[in-house]
Design an enzyme around this catalytic site. Structure first.
Site, mmCIF file in Angstrom:
data_model
loop_
_atom_site.group_PDB
_atom_site.id
_atom_site.type_symbol
_atom_site.label_atom_id
_atom_site.label_comp_id
_atom_site.label_asym_id
_atom_site.label_seq_id
_atom_site.Cartn_x
_atom_site.Cartn_y
_atom_site.Cartn_z
ATOM 1 N N LYS A 120 41.679 53.877 46.403
ATOM 2 C CA LYS A 120 40.606 53.573 47.353
ATOM 3 C C LYS A 120 41.193 53.263 48.731
ATOM 4 C CE LYS A 120 38.964 50.260 44.632
ATOM 5 N NZ LYS A 120 39.668 50.360 43.325
ATOM 6 N N ARG B 27 31.727 44.900 42.791
ATOM 7 C CA ARG B 27 32.526 44.991 41.575
ATOM 8 C C ARG B 27 31.771 44.463 40.364
ATOM 9 N NH1 ARG B 27 37.890 44.982 43.970
ATOM 10 N NH2 ARG B 27 39.507 45.329 42.431
ATOM 11 N N ARG C 235 53.626 50.279 42.245
ATOM 12 C CA ARG C 235 53.250 49.527 43.449
ATOM 13 C C ARG C 235 53.862 48.119 43.438
ATOM 14 N NH1 ARG C 235 46.948 48.919 44.564
ATOM 15 N NH2 ARG C 235 47.076 47.285 42.988
ATOM 16 N N ARG D 250 52.780 42.305 44.915
ATOM 17 C CA ARG D 250 51.563 41.523 44.706
ATOM 18 C C ARG D 250 51.612 40.786 43.382
ATOM 19 N NH1 ARG D 250 46.549 45.497 45.850
ATOM 20 N NH2 ARG D 250 45.736 44.231 44.135
ATOM 21 N N ARG E 299 43.089 43.290 34.195
ATOM 22 C CA ARG E 299 42.275 43.854 35.287
ATOM 23 C C ARG E 299 41.558 45.112 34.835
ATOM 24 N NH1 ARG E 299 46.707 44.246 39.557
ATOM 25 N NH2 ARG E 299 45.200 45.360 40.832
HETATM 26 P P1 ATP Z 1 42.952 49.185 44.608
HETATM 27 O O1 ATP Z 1 44.377 49.297 44.256
HETATM 28 O O2 ATP Z 1 42.180 50.433 44.253
HETATM 29 O O3 ATP Z 1 42.725 48.784 46.013
HETATM 30 P P2 ATP Z 1 42.882 46.697 43.099
HETATM 31 O O4 ATP Z 1 41.936 46.279 42.011
HETATM 32 O O5 ATP Z 1 44.294 46.897 42.739
HETATM 33 O O6 ATP Z 1 42.278 48.013 43.727
HETATM 34 P P3 ATP Z 1 41.987 44.917 45.242
HETATM 35 O O7 ATP Z 1 40.735 45.668 45.441
HETATM 36 O O8 ATP Z 1 42.857 44.735 46.395
HETATM 37 O O9 ATP Z 1 42.951 45.571 44.175
HETATM 38 O O10 ATP Z 1 41.565 43.494 44.606
HETATM 39 C C1 ATP Z 1 42.527 42.553 44.214
HETATM 40 C C2 ATP Z 1 41.856 41.380 43.528
HETATM 41 O O11 ATP Z 1 40.985 40.692 44.454
HETATM 42 C C3 ATP Z 1 40.952 41.718 42.350
HETATM 43 O O12 ATP Z 1 41.646 41.900 41.147
HETATM 44 C C4 ATP Z 1 40.031 40.476 42.321
HETATM 45 O O13 ATP Z 1 40.666 39.379 41.768
HETATM 46 C C5 ATP Z 1 39.831 40.181 43.788
HETATM 47 N N1 ATP Z 1 38.629 40.896 44.301
HETATM 48 C C6 ATP Z 1 38.616 41.918 45.193
HETATM 49 N N2 ATP Z 1 37.356 42.347 45.402
HETATM 50 C C7 ATP Z 1 36.558 41.580 44.619
HETATM 51 C C8 ATP Z 1 35.160 41.534 44.369
HETATM 52 N N3 ATP Z 1 34.308 42.402 44.961
HETATM 53 N N4 ATP Z 1 34.670 40.617 43.494
HETATM 54 C C9 ATP Z 1 35.488 39.748 42.902
HETATM 55 N N5 ATP Z 1 36.817 39.740 43.071
HETATM 56 C C10 ATP Z 1 37.362 40.637 43.915
HETATM 57 MG MG MG Z 2 42.842 48.179 47.671
#
Ligand code: ATP
Ligand code: MG
Length: 191
Positions: free
Chosen positions: A14, A89, A128, A134, A146
């Site tokens: 994304k 989400r 990553r 992270r 997750r």
């Molecule tokens: P991507 O790699 O596709 O960007 P990701 O799941 O690895 O997705 P982020 O979107 O950066 O990572 O989100 C990291 C964390 O932040 C999530 O696992 C969650 O704990 C929190 N988070 C992010 N967005 C939300 C949301 N809309 N509602 C609740 N928690 C969120």
């Molecule tokens: Mg992201």
């Protein structure tokens, strides 16, 4: 104002594809994950509240992210719309987004979903972890959690947006970054 949602499991790409889309359509890219990481880095009360939840692979409370999104909509004016990445989400977040956009005499323009299989989520996040360091990428167990959270809480949004006629899916795997970007841009062009 346009309100696009970039949807997909963790690590789907994304964030990788958001830049090209935002630039082409003059959208403000809003990643709730990035906004939360900025709060953590700043040591704000919100960041302190979110830090341990995120590191454990849990979601932060709906009200927290809903508030961040609404504040961004209120303060950012000089764009043609927003590109939401990582939000909504959960179903309550999707319903909140409907209310927030309706209050602005608008609605979600379209949802672009980038799909990848769970095994690929593991591979990408493990890679990553070495680059970005992270906390929520660090252990296999957290990544697995997750993915579970995604299936349990986020995947139901597919049906929600399909019923609204707003769901558009592209394959995020297999394919190079450039190939997937082309699929995403072509899909948005067709909306
Ligand atoms: P991507 O790699 O596709 O960007 P990701 O799941 O690895 O997705 P982020 O979107 O950066 O990572 O989100 C990291 C964390 O932040 C999530 O696992 C969650 O704990 C929190 N988070 C992010 N967005 C939300 C949301 N809309 N509602 C609740 N928690 C969120
Ligand atoms: Mg992201």
């Amino acid at each position: 104002m346009k309100y696009y949602v970039l949807f997909g499991p963790p690590g789907a790409g994304k964030g990788t594809h958001a830049g090209a889309l935002a630039q082409k359509y003059n959208l403000k890219h809003l990643s709730t994950g990035e906004l939360l990481r900025a709060e953590i880095a700043a040591g704000s009360p919100l960041g302190i509240q979110a830090r341990d939840l995120i590191a454990a692979g849990n979601l932060v409370p709906d009200e927290v992210v809903e508030g961040m999104i609404e504040a961004a909509f209120d303060s950012i004016k000089d764009v043609d719309g927003f590109l939401l990445d990582g939000f909504p989400r959960t179903l309550p977040q999707a319903e909140a987004l409907d209310r927030i956009t309706a209050a602005r005499n608008s609605e979600v323009t379209g949802v672009i979903s980038i799909m990848i299989p769970d095994e690929e989520v593991f591979r990408r996040i493990a890679r990553r972890a070495e680059i970005e360091g992270r906390a929520d990428d660090a252990s296999q167990a957290t990544i697995a959690h997750r993915i579970e959270t995604y299936h349990a809480q986020t995947e139901p949004l597919i049906e929600y947006y399909r019923n609204a006629g707003k769901y558009h899916e592209v394959n995020g795997y297999p394919g190079t970054i450039e190939e997937v970007r082309e699929r995403v841009l072509t899909m948005v062009e067709s909306i």
